[in-house]
Structures are given as structure tokens and as C-alpha cells.
Design an enzyme around this catalytic site. Structure first.
Site, PDB file in Angstrom:
ATOM      1  CG  ASP A  98      -2.095   0.953   0.997  1.00  0.00           C
ATOM      2  OD1 ASP A  98      -2.722   0.890  -0.076  1.00  0.00           O
ATOM      3  OD2 ASP A  98      -2.381   1.764   1.886  1.00  0.00           O
TER       4      ASP A  98
ATOM      5  N   GLY B 231      -0.561   6.684 -11.663  1.00  0.00           N
ATOM      6  CA  GLY B 231      -1.032   7.473 -10.532  1.00  0.00           C
ATOM      7  C   GLY B 231      -0.561   8.922 -10.575  1.00  0.00           C
TER       8      GLY B 231
ATOM      9  CG  ASP C 229       4.615   7.804 -11.183  1.00  0.00           C
ATOM     10  OD1 ASP C 229       4.846   7.991  -9.974  1.00  0.00           O
ATOM     11  OD2 ASP C 229       4.739   6.698 -11.737  1.00  0.00           O
TER      12      ASP C 229
HETATM   13  P1  IMP Z   1      -2.387   1.782  -3.594  1.00  0.00           P
HETATM   14  O1  IMP Z   1      -3.607   1.824  -2.713  1.00  0.00           O
HETATM   15  O2  IMP Z   1      -1.162   1.328  -2.902  1.00  0.00           O
HETATM   16  O3  IMP Z   1      -2.607   1.104  -4.896  1.00  0.00           O
HETATM   17  O4  IMP Z   1      -1.995   3.258  -3.979  1.00  0.00           O
HETATM   18  C1  IMP Z   1      -2.844   4.314  -3.708  1.00  0.00           C
HETATM   19  C2  IMP Z   1      -2.641   5.410  -4.693  1.00  0.00           C
HETATM   20  O5  IMP Z   1      -1.381   6.037  -4.439  1.00  0.00           O
HETATM   21  C3  IMP Z   1      -2.590   5.023  -6.145  1.00  0.00           C
HETATM   22  O6  IMP Z   1      -3.877   4.979  -6.704  1.00  0.00           O
HETATM   23  C4  IMP Z   1      -1.820   6.170  -6.715  1.00  0.00           C
HETATM   24  O7  IMP Z   1      -2.685   7.268  -6.832  1.00  0.00           O
HETATM   25  C5  IMP Z   1      -0.854   6.512  -5.618  1.00  0.00           C
HETATM   26  N1  IMP Z   1       0.450   5.886  -5.833  1.00  0.00           N
HETATM   27  C6  IMP Z   1       0.991   4.863  -5.152  1.00  0.00           C
HETATM   28  N2  IMP Z   1       2.204   4.573  -5.598  1.00  0.00           N
HETATM   29  C7  IMP Z   1       2.428   5.445  -6.605  1.00  0.00           C
HETATM   30  C8  IMP Z   1       3.537   5.630  -7.468  1.00  0.00           C
HETATM   31  O8  IMP Z   1       4.566   4.957  -7.446  1.00  0.00           O
HETATM   32  N3  IMP Z   1       3.398   6.629  -8.356  1.00  0.00           N
HETATM   33  C9  IMP Z   1       2.295   7.404  -8.442  1.00  0.00           C
HETATM   34  N4  IMP Z   1       1.245   7.259  -7.675  1.00  0.00           N
HETATM   35  C10 IMP Z   1       1.315   6.275  -6.751  1.00  0.00           C
END
Ligand code: IMP
Length: 191
Positions: free
Chosen positions: A70, A149, A151
Site C-alpha cells: 500500500d 497514478g 507520477d
Molecule cells: P495503492 O492503494 O497502494 O494502490 O496506492 C494508492 C494510490 O497512491 C494510487 O492509486 C496512486 O494514486 C498513488 N500511488 C501509489 N504509488 C504510486 C507511485 O509509485 N506513483 C504514483 N502514484 C502512486
């Protein structure tokens, strides 16, 4: 504990699969994606989310070892928002919404950090957490087509480009996920 030669990565995010493959392949650990999903509980810490997810996955019969991760983007001028709500923020207001929130914020006050909690559930079902951080700032405008995301709006410290303008190897060398994965790899290589 024996080192696994394959590990299931529970995620529906192909970007995470590609990044973790690049980090674990050299160790001889094959990453096998599994998009079955798990409830992401509301928790004020990333590791609370992965810990609960790990328990759910074990209880519903996923065979360990497996990994889940996460991550979130914590913006200082927004007191850490979107943080653990990053996925929701991305799905609703997106990168442009974040830029709009910071429209009048001076460059020196645009600091932010990506954080990740990588949770490895070993073959006995015991969770191990590995944390990673990448400090940087929110750009003035979105740039680049790589990554995923947030980035396109995040510039890591020491760089001039956003994560989305970097190739996977450049991003991994600096990123929160790379940091967490390197801690995991270090631990794994001592097993
Ligand atoms: P998750 O719940 O871990 O999938 O991540 C939550 C949100 O964080 C994702 O939908 C992205 O918006 C953001 N996120 C997490 N890791 C990254 C990354 O490496 N680059 C860009 N956005 C990220």
C-alpha cells in the site's frame, strides 16, 4: 526460512507488477501477479491497511508466500493529504485536482513524499513489513507519460523530471517502492 523462488503479488496495478518484477527478478524470485483484491480498510497508517489485507487474504485461502503493498502521496502543504486516501483522490480529482489545490502554493512549500508499505507474508503466514519513502515536491504542472497514478506531478529530490518522465529503472532507483523492495530484498537475501 527458505528463500522462495516465486512469490504472489496481490495487486490489480500493472505498474506495481512491472516495478517489483524489475527489483526481484535479479534475485531469482519470480513475481506472479494475482488481482483477486482485498478490502482496503480505512486506517491512518499504510501498514494497518496491508496488515488487515494480509489477514483477509490468508483467511480466504490465498496460499503464502505472497506480497501486498500500500502506498500513498503525502503533501506537506495539505497536512499529509491525500496520504492513505491517495487512491480515492486519484480516482476522483486526479493529478489536476491536486495541482488545483496547490495553485497558489510557492515552490519551496510544495514538498511531498511518497511512502510505501510492502508486506511479505511468509510461507508460515507471518507478515513482515518493509517501508520505503521518497521525498520530493509537487510540480507546477503535469509532465510525462510513464509510470502511473500521481507520477506526472511528483519530482523526487535531486531530480529535475517527474517520475512519469523517467524510465522504470530511474524511477525504481529513487522511489518509495524501490526503497521498500530493497529493504525486502536485503532481508530476503539473509534468509
Ligand atoms: P495503492 O492503494 O497502494 O494502490 O496506492 C494508492 C494510490 O497512491 C494510487 O492509486 C496512486 O494514486 C498513488 N500511488 C501509489 N504509488 C504510486 C507511485 O509509485 N506513483 C504514483 N502514484 C502512486
Amino acid at each position: 526460512m527458505a528463500r522462495p523462488d516465486r512469490v504472489t503479488l496481490v495487486t490489480g496495478n500493472p505498474g506495481k507488477v512491472a516495478e517489483l518484477r524489475e527489483l526481484l527478478d535479479p534475485l531469482g524470485v519470480a513475481v506472479v501477479p494475482d488481482d483477486r483484491g482485498y478490502p482496503e480498510i480505512q486506517h491512518d497508517e499504510l501498514r494497518g491497511v496491508t496488515e488487515a489485507g494480509a489477514g483477509y487474504l490468508l483467511a480466504t485461502g490465498l496460499e503464502p508466500p505472497f506480497l501486498l503493498e500500500d502506498a500513498g502521496l503525502f503533501v506537506s502543504a495539505l497536512k499529509g493529504f491525500p496520504g492513505v486516501y491517495s487512491r480515492h483522490a486519484l480516482d476522483t480529482v486526479g493529478c489536476q485536482g491536486l495541482l488545483d489545490l496547490l495553485r497558489d502554493v510557492e515552490p519551496e512549500l510544495r514538498s511531498a513524499a511518497f511512502r510505501a508499505d510492502l508486506c511479505y507474508v511468509d510461507e508460515d503466514g507471518t507478515p513482515h513489513h518493509f517501508e520505503g519513502t521518497c521525498k520530493g515536491r509537487i510540480a507546477d504542472r503535469a509532465a510525462g507519460n510513464g509510470g502511473f497514478g500521481f507520477d506526472p506531478v511528483f519530482v523526487p529530490d535531486g531530480a529535475q523530471q517527474t517520475f512519469a518522465e523517467m524510465d522504470a529503472a530511474q524511477k525504481n532507483a529513487l522511489s518509495h517502492r524501490g526503497d521498500a523492495a530493497r529493504a525486502f530484498v536485503q532481508w530476503l537475501s539473509n534468509q
